[in-house]
Design an enzyme around this catalytic site. Structure first.
Site, PDB file in Angstrom:
ATOM      1  N   ARG A  36       0.841  -1.180   0.000  1.00  0.00           N
ATOM      2  CA  ARG A  36       0.000   0.000   0.000  1.00  0.00           C
ATOM      3  C   ARG A  36       0.879   1.233   0.000  1.00  0.00           C
ATOM      4  O   ARG A  36       1.829   1.308   0.761  1.00  0.00           O
ATOM      5  CB  ARG A  36      -0.881   0.002   1.237  1.00  0.00           C
ATOM      6  CG  ARG A  36      -2.188   0.697   0.971  1.00  0.00           C
ATOM      7  CD  ARG A  36      -3.118   0.542   2.108  1.00  0.00           C
ATOM      8  NE  ARG A  36      -3.935  -0.644   1.893  1.00  0.00           N
ATOM      9  CZ  ARG A  36      -4.693  -1.186   2.817  1.00  0.00           C
ATOM     10  NH1 ARG A  36      -4.722  -0.672   4.016  1.00  0.00           N
ATOM     11  NH2 ARG A  36      -5.422  -2.227   2.559  1.00  0.00           N
ATOM     12  N   SER A 138      -8.533   0.385  -0.084  1.00  0.00           N
ATOM     13  CA  SER A 138      -9.661   0.332   0.849  1.00  0.00           C
ATOM     14  C   SER A 138     -10.011   1.724   1.349  1.00  0.00           C
ATOM     15  O   SER A 138     -10.325   2.599   0.567  1.00  0.00           O
ATOM     16  CB  SER A 138      -9.351  -0.615   2.001  1.00  0.00           C
ATOM     17  OG  SER A 138      -9.075  -1.894   1.507  1.00  0.00           O
TER      18      SER A 138
END
Length: 148
Positions: A36, A138
């Site tokens: 990420r 997310s």
């Protein structure tokens, strides 16, 4: 990717050596939720190159661990994230992931539109695929993306 290449060339042209070092002399690390980072140029960001390299690494691992990998296949999903400045989007990164695996003769189940994250593990289970990846950050910042 012409846009991420341009980002690096601009930093070089403007003598921004510290920024270049920060982007090119460190890599993202896999955490509990995969990779990420912000989308952009450099090895420490999510971009075409880092997703291609990550997929190649995943391919090598799965090929070694699953003798039926090329029969069972791999699932790829993505969300709606995108960034104009790096020409980076979840859909583009999902297609690059699929392309790497297809080039290695692995069947790929690429969703035809964006999906929620739980669709990927469900599809892996239902299709009896070896594994899957979801391109999403997310709930993280809109500038971020992820490979999980």
């Amino acid at each position: 990717n012409p846009k991420t290449k341009e980002q690096i060339e601009n930093l070089l042209r403007n003598g921004m050596n510290k920024e270049l070092r920060d982007r090119l002399c460190c890599r993202m690390t896999f955490g509990t939720a995969g990779l990420r980072s912000a989308m952009g140029a450099g090895f420490c960001y999510i971009n075409d190159l880092t997703v291609i390299q990550s997929t190649q690494g995943m391919y090598k691992y799965l090929e070694r661990c699953f003798s039926d990998f090329k029969e069972r296949g791999f699932v790829v999903g993505y969300d709606t994230r995108g960034q104009v400045t790096s020409s980076c989007s979840s859909q583009r990164l999902a297609k690059l992931t699929a392309a790497v695996l297809l080039a290695k003769d692995v069947p790929v189940y690429l969703f035809s539109r964006y999906v929620p994250t739980p669709f990927v593990p469900y599809a892996v289970q239902e299709l009896k695929a070896v594994a899957g990846v979801m391109i999403t950050a997310s709930h993280n910042r809109k500038e971020d993306n992820g490979y999980k």
